[in-house]
Design an enzyme around this catalytic site. Structure first.
Site: not given
Ligand code: Q6M
Ligand code: ZN
Length: 695
Positions: A137, A176, A267, A307
């Protein structure tokens, strides 16, 4: 040829954590790294890896992807007070700072670059870096989403700079969107960025319009950014594999990368509190395996998110075990991808059709239409927060409880990888690591047991009985788990295939996949589903209604239509094979029938991901030495040579593949690459057309 798997880890990267109350960041804990590393130790996997030292990145390396200004400000964080850290943090979103995070971020880059160095210099074939903080990110002058520096972006730029790599593939399977990676490379045609991500029509973080499928890259980078948005939670193994078969792999092969970097966030696995997806940890073994046939096996996996500590540790182990060369476990229960996934697949194929030959003739129909069914929200972030995402809604209503899933099955690998039965003279042409299996000829009565015509006069031929004895001992060794796979060169291919299939069915599996190159199928097929036959040939075969017999007629192109063949393998054979889930694979050919050597080697390599690697390759005596060599090398798990730049497939071959996909997708859902409404509208086919042959 490079061998070995590197593992990069340094406990120091566990030494930073969230110091104040900030719910959005609570999940990014030091335990993420310790549980992953401990799992690799207790399973014995880390002991099989080459452990390489981690180093700190230099400032110049950081500056490959970040501004001097940003570096200077991060550099100040080690001496900040708690209060200053909180204030510093507040200028970014969903990220926290700690006095030791700058140090760790430099180690995370350093570990990643050590891995790239080791792979690019041939010290190892592939490897994984277990790092914190993650990177995908973070942007030129911005920290974001637990990320400080962009480890993978720096790795790609470093590989370009120091190893003159001209094509890097980044596969971001974190749940993500790695917007930092997208921004870094969206104008770069030398770095192909692929990301799938939870999106929910922009309701999910980072809520960006440019995470949608129509962000394809800019300028000369147009076509080199691939976004696959997940618009619903709960995506599973079938959804993930379908995206690989129908989007990522065809494009990746066409791109022909020299290096594959995986932004390996877990994730996207079941149980994750961020992703809310349902793919099981063992799927990462398969995703890894499928990518290992690119770039001559040069693959670096770099940890990003993940996570749920259980799911994370299991997924890391699955990835590393596959990098080490162990056969991926069988995935049962694969079905059609869900409607929403099909819509996304269809949309991204449409958006990229103009850039990639492999999609050029594919029936992707009126473009981007599916998106109108779920209109994207305009400027919605505030609104979305109120509405909440699908998963949050469900959670509030107590629908989502603790999710449980079985531990991935153990992936025992036999001590010897490949057994061979070769006529004298050929034996010297396969590597010494192959087990030369001594064979006792069968009696004609033994041989006849497995055959439809026990009176076959060939059963009087000593050479035939000898070779069937060879097939028999190879299968026995596979069954006893003494070897994983086998190769036999036989004087009569049809007989050996028929016998091998029968023997496999009686001794240890109820489903055999037969991949046959050549005209005249070597066996008579029953409709009981115990055998699936996928046949590649260059002469038209009879029309068939069987869902277990798939003849693919590929017209020859001089010397052979490699792109056409590969298209068939990726979009037809793999989906069928994964849907069928065989316990054993027979791959047989008389003379590679119009299929190039490298393409055949790729096929054998890709098939190793199925049936726990139980493949028996049968070649007809007289086959060229190079074919025998290449087959043995692929069975041994040696990196498959790349196919080189792929040209345009023959239109009629693409049509032949599409015809089979259309015919069979009602039965084998992994063949679908578009949603049902779309199929009805453009192809005129309906489920009903096939209802006569449904079970
Ligand atoms: C959290 C919102 C709370 C490496 C990574 C980082 C993800 C950051 C997510 C931050 N948002 N529900 O991609 O896993
Ligand atoms: Zn993530």
């Amino acid at each position: 040829m490079a061998s070995g798997t590197a593992l990069l880890y340094d406990e120091e990267m566990t030494r930073y954590q969230l110091l104040w109350d900030y719910p959005a960041c609570k999940i990014e804990s030091p335990e993420r790294l310790t549980v992953s590393h401990e799992a690799l130790q207790t399973t014995g996997l880390s002991g099989r890896c080459v452990s390489l030292p981690v180093r700190q990145a230099t400032e110049d390396e950081i500056l490959l992807a970040h501004s001097q200004e940003y570096l200077e400000s991060v550099k100040k964080t080690p001496s900040m007070s708690l209060e200053e850290l909180v204030t510093f943090t507040q200028q970014y979103g969903d990220v926290y700072f700690h006095p030791n995070i700058y140090h760790c971020a430099k180690l995370a880059i350093g570990a990643t670059l050590q891995l790239v160095d080791a792979v690019m210099t041939g010290k190892v074939r592939n490897g994984m870096a277990l790092v914190r903080p993650p990177g995908h990110h973070s942007q030129r002058s911005l920290a974001s989403g637990f990320c400080v520096f962009n480890n993978v972006a720096i790795a790609a730029l470093y590989a370009k700079k120091h190893f003159n790599v001209r094509r890097v593939l980044i596969v971001d399977w974190d749940i993500h969107h790695g917007q930092g990676l997208q921004y870094c490379f969206e104008e770069d045609s030398e770095v192909l960025y692929f990301s799938w991500h939870r999106y929910e029509h922009q309701r999910f973080w980072p809520n960006l319009r440019e995470s949608d499928f129509d962000a394809v890259g800019k300028g000369k980078g147009a076509g080199f950014n691939i976004n696959l948005p997940w618009n619903k939670v709960g995506m599973g193994n079938s959804d993930y594999l379908s995206v690989f078969f129908h989007v990522l792999l065809p494009i990746a092969y066409e791109f022909n990368p020299e290096l594959v970097l995986v932004s390996a966030g877990f994730d996207s696995a079941i149980g994750d509190p961020e992703g809310h997806m349902c793919a099981t940890p063992d799927i990462f073994g398969h995703l890894t395996h499928l990518l290992m046939s690119l770039a001559s096996g040069r693959l670096c996996a770099i940890l990003e998110g993940g996570y749920n500590l259980t799911s994370l540790a299991q997924s890391v182990c699955q990835t590393v075990q596959t990098l080490l060369g162990d056969p991926p476990s069988r995935i049962s229960g694969l079905s059609s991808p869900c409607q929403s996934a099909l819509e996304s697949i269809h949309c991204v194929r449409g958006a990229h059709q103009q850039y990639w030959t492999c999609l050029k003739y594919a029936d992707v129909g009126p473009q981007l239409e599916a998106s109108t069914k779920c209109p994207r929200l305009e400027g919605v972030i505030g609104e979305a927060d109120e509405e909440g995402t699908q998963a949050e809604e469900a959670q509030k209503e107590g629908e989502i409880k603790e999710i449980a899933w079985p531990e991935p099955p153990s992936r025992m690998a036999p001590p010897v990888r490949t057994g061979v039965v070769l006529p004298t003279g050929l034996e010297d042409h396969v590597p010494a690591s192959c087990l030369r299996v001594t064979t006792i000829p069968l009696t004609s009565t033994e041989a006849a047991k497995g055959l439809s015509d026990p009176a076959d006069p060939k059963l009087k031929d000593d050479k035939v009985l000898q070779s069937l004895g060879g097939v028999s001992s190879l299968l026995e060794k596979i069954e006893k788990k003494e070897v994983r796979n086998g190769l036999a060169v036989v004087p009569d291919l049809s007989l050996a295939v028929a016998f091998g299939v029968q023997q496999a069915l009686t001794s240890f599996t109820d489903r055999v996949l037969l991949v046959f190159l050549g005209s005249n199928p070597p066996i008579e097929l029953q409709e009981d589903g115990r055998v699936m036959l996928i046949q590649f040939c260059c002469t038209e075969q009879l029309e068939t209604k069987s869902k277990f017999y798939i003849p693919v007629c590929l017209k020859k192109q001089s010397p052979s239509d490699v792109p056409g063949f590969l298209y068939a393998v990726l979009t037809l054979l793999l989906p069928l094979a994964y849907g069928y889930d065989p316990g054993m694979i027979l791959a047989a050919t008389r003379e590679r029938d119009g299929v190039g050597l490298a393409a055949w080697a790729q096929l054998i390599g890709l098939l190793q991901g199925l049936a726990q690697g139980h493949t028996l390759a049968l070649l007809l005596q007289g086959a060229e030495e190079v074919t025998v060599k290449a087959t043995a090398a692929s069975l041994l798990g040696e990196p498959t040579p790349t196919l080189g730049p792929l040209g345009v497939p023959l239109l009629e071959n693409v049509k032949a593949v599409e015809k089979q996909r259309q015919r069979l997708q009602a039965h084998w859902g992994l063949l679908k690459a578009a949603d049902e409404d779309h199929l009805r509208a453009t192809c005129g086919h309906t489920e009903d057309e096939y209802s006569g042959v449904l079970p």
